[in-house]
Design a protein around this motif. Sequence first.
Motif, short mmCIF file in Angstrom:
data_model
loop_
_atom_site.label_atom_id
_atom_site.label_comp_id
_atom_site.label_asym_id
_atom_site.label_seq_id
_atom_site.Cartn_x
_atom_site.Cartn_y
_atom_site.Cartn_z
N LYS A 264 39.63 31.07 33.08
CA LYS A 264 40.43 31.11 33.90
C LYS A 264 39.81 31.52 35.26
N LEU A 265 40.49 31.38 36.16
CA LEU A 265 40.65 31.42 37.55
C LEU A 265 41.31 32.45 37.88
N TYR A 266 40.99 33.22 38.48
CA TYR A 266 42.11 34.57 39.77
C TYR A 266 41.98 34.58 40.95
N ALA A 267 42.74 34.40 41.28
CA ALA A 267 42.93 34.37 42.90
C ALA A 267 44.18 34.56 44.16
N GLY A 268 43.60 34.81 45.22
CA GLY A 268 45.34 35.48 46.18
C GLY A 268 44.87 36.68 47.39
N ILE A 269 46.12 35.98 47.60
CA ILE A 269 45.79 37.65 48.54
C ILE A 269 47.95 37.82 48.91
N ASN A 270 48.58 36.71 48.74
CA ASN A 270 50.23 38.13 48.44
C ASN A 270 50.52 38.25 47.03
N ASN A 271 49.86 37.59 46.26
CA ASN A 271 50.03 37.57 44.67
C ASN A 271 48.75 37.49 43.98
N LEU A 272 48.27 37.92 43.30
CA LEU A 272 48.02 37.57 42.15
C LEU A 272 47.57 36.84 41.32
N LEU A 273 47.16 35.80 41.55
CA LEU A 273 47.32 34.53 40.45
C LEU A 273 46.70 33.97 39.48
N GLN A 274 46.41 34.02 37.96
CA GLN A 274 45.68 33.49 37.56
C GLN A 274 45.92 31.05 37.56
N TYR A 275 44.74 30.96 37.13
CA TYR A 275 44.16 29.09 36.80
C TYR A 275 44.26 29.48 35.41
N ASP A 276 44.32 28.21 34.21
CA ASP A 276 43.94 27.91 33.13
C ASP A 276 43.11 26.55 33.59
N LEU A 277 42.27 26.96 33.10
CA LEU A 277 40.68 26.28 33.81
C LEU A 277 40.83 24.78 32.48
N SER A 278 41.13 25.79 31.47
CA SER A 278 40.59 24.89 30.06
C SER A 278 41.17 23.63 30.09
N LEU A 279 42.30 23.76 30.96
CA LEU A 279 43.18 22.21 31.29
C LEU A 279 42.70 20.86 32.32
N VAL B 8 45.49 21.91 36.02
CA VAL B 8 45.20 23.38 36.49
C VAL B 8 46.49 23.58 37.18
N GLN B 9 46.71 23.36 38.29
CA GLN B 9 47.65 23.76 39.55
C GLN B 9 48.93 23.87 38.67
N SER B 10 49.64 23.15 38.10
CA SER B 10 51.01 23.98 37.21
C SER B 10 50.74 24.96 36.13
N SER B 11 49.64 25.26 35.70
CA SER B 11 49.77 26.68 35.30
C SER B 11 49.29 27.81 35.72
N ARG B 12 49.34 27.81 37.19
CA ARG B 12 49.56 28.98 38.18
C ARG B 12 50.64 29.92 37.69
N ILE B 13 50.36 31.04 37.45
CA ILE B 13 51.12 32.00 37.11
C ILE B 13 50.62 33.79 38.10
N VAL B 14 51.94 33.93 38.66
CA VAL B 14 51.57 35.45 39.35
C VAL B 14 51.56 36.35 38.31
N ILE B 15 50.08 37.38 37.95
CA ILE B 15 50.38 38.51 37.34
C ILE B 15 50.36 39.40 38.18
N ASP B 16 50.41 39.84 39.69
CA ASP B 16 51.07 41.27 40.38
C ASP B 16 51.39 40.34 41.60
N THR B 17 51.76 41.53 41.93
CA THR B 17 52.25 41.18 44.13
C THR B 17 51.55 42.41 44.17
N GLY B 18 51.52 41.69 45.61
CA GLY B 18 51.32 42.71 46.46
C GLY B 18 50.12 42.33 47.48
N MET B 19 49.33 43.07 48.44
CA MET B 19 48.07 42.05 49.11
C MET B 19 46.99 42.64 48.86
#
Length: 669
Positions: free
Chosen positions: A271-286, A293-304
């Motif tokens: 997994k890869l976690y990134a983001g400024i406006n949102n906390l994002l998770q990417y699935d690198l197993s793909l 991988v880009q399509s697997s992106r989901i929002v874990i939380d919102t905020g700065m």
Amino acid sequence: MKRLFTSGIILILILFARLSQAQGENNIWCFGDSLGLNFNTTPPSFFRHSMVTTEGCASVCDPAGNLLFYSSGFNNWDRNNNLMPNGTGMLGNGPIWGGIHMGSSATGVAIARSPANPQQYYVITTDAYEDSTHNAYYSVIDMTLNGGLGDVVPGQKNIVLATNVSEGVVVQKAGECGNYWIILHDGNSPQHLSFKLTAPGISTTPVTSNAIPVPASRMTFNKEATLAVSGGTAMHLLSFDKTTGLFASLGQLSAAPMGSAGAVFSPDGSKLYAGINNLLQYDLSLLPNLTAVQSSRIVIDTGMFMHLRKGPDDKIYTLRIWAKRVGCISNPDAAGSACLYNRDALTSALFPSATFSDFGNIVVVHEPRDTIATAIIDTTICQLPQVTLNAPAVHESYLWNTGGTGVQHTVNNDGIYWVYGRDGCRLSIDSFRVRFIRFNTGLGNDTAVCKGYQLVPSPVVAGATYRWQDGSTASAFNVSQKGSYSLTTTLEGCSVTDSIAIDVIIPTFHLYENDTLVCAGTTLQLHAEIVPEGNYLWSNGSTEATIFTDGPGTYTVTAANACGAFSDSVHLATMYCNCRPFVPNAFSPNGDGHNDVFIIELHCPAAKAYSHAIYNRYGQKVFESKTPGIFWDGAFNGVACDAGTYFYTIEYKINEEKFSKKGDLVLIR
């Protein structure tokens, strides 16, 4: 006095070849406005330190997780939060506005341990975007300086490593012998610059990776350091070769619309976690399908989100602007909500009001397979001034944390000592804790004391236990008779035995004079004596052994010596010892009120058995009185006597001694 010490003699340091799983170099984070996180506690705890910075910073611990020093790039502080003597005035991580060093270079401070000397560290800094220069610098800190608290090595400060580079620096392991890559980004072209740090120092010629348009700030690697990611809205996924220091672009991942404040790989790299406006998770197993991988992106939380950093506990910690709390992804290898993100995981009243955007740069160290784990030995040394530590003579070279380079090393202070044994690329590290128990206590020289004297060791040792010759365990012993006494004092397994011969004194005190009667005006000398010798204080203020009286009264003397205080008193009364009766030679009993009575003045208050009588010329007694104060008025049987000569007698006693006086007198009409 006889004294016996129970002591340790020799401490042998044994180097083990087993692997260790504990690497605590990142256990303490110092960042922001004097705020820090201590991962040596569960959960991590906040604390305060001396540094203030908005972005770039770094801190490093020893392998056991004990803080060594921390840096804002401009200043360096030791583990006691004091500025290192030569640790100020560093270049990089600016700008300076109004005399205040802002620390605005994102991940613009990094720390790398020297491959040649584990007691030395390179501090690498980059200028901030806002600075007029855009250089990278390095300085060397030696932990054996400044009494073991560390300091910048003279002559190895603010050395320019590169010019015209972007803000941000990252350190990664090279493939052999504990070497590292110092990674920067060219400010004029899309290139990563990898400078190799080896035992001789940092190479001035970098390995260049082309077609890398994103800076090195907040670049992160997976656990194996085969993949890296950096960038903002367009994050670049890069491959990395630890042996050559080369990067290659694998493509882009979008963190739109706000971009990324830094990315972090999960522990297993899936997994890869990134983001400024949102906390994002990417699935690198793909991978290698970047589209998936880009399509697997989901929002874990919102905020700065300002920064993400993986902790030494393999959890990922998040910093949100103004939140005054730290979030935590507890299970980062899991997908979606199963990653167990808690945006309010760590809170504290210590959070400053000022904003900051960086947890600090990670300190990269080689895995335990590159070094031999530490065998920790706790040793107590009793009553010795020093002890010699011996490492097995099986290594090519040695380095002690105190600077020694031999197989043996002598120490004389408490502390944690390390020895490094190097065999080619293999580094053996052992640490141990030495405590010296030194105390000097005893019963003193043979002496004579008073009965009931309390025998106490000098000095009394805090925390010690005691055992006297009779088995008693109090800290003091009451001496009742002549003899030999011994005491064993034990502190943390170390013992001191002392003995003393004692003679018992029976004290005496005398005031030699008794209550008495003395003649008025007589001075009497009073004598006091105390054994053994001591001090005197009389009721008249004198401090001598003898005094002279100055009148009647009670005289008290108090004498004090080692055996105590004693007091006695004597009462003195006075008497008139020289009685001289005054007898007139004539009187005129004519009733005129003058000299009408024959008055005898005795002047002798101590007199007793008093009497006086008057006789005429024929020997006839015409008056007699046995009471002082009753005198002859010149008559006999109520008839006035004729003028003429008469005779008197006076008799009295003083202290049973008889006195008498005779004479004649004239009666005048």
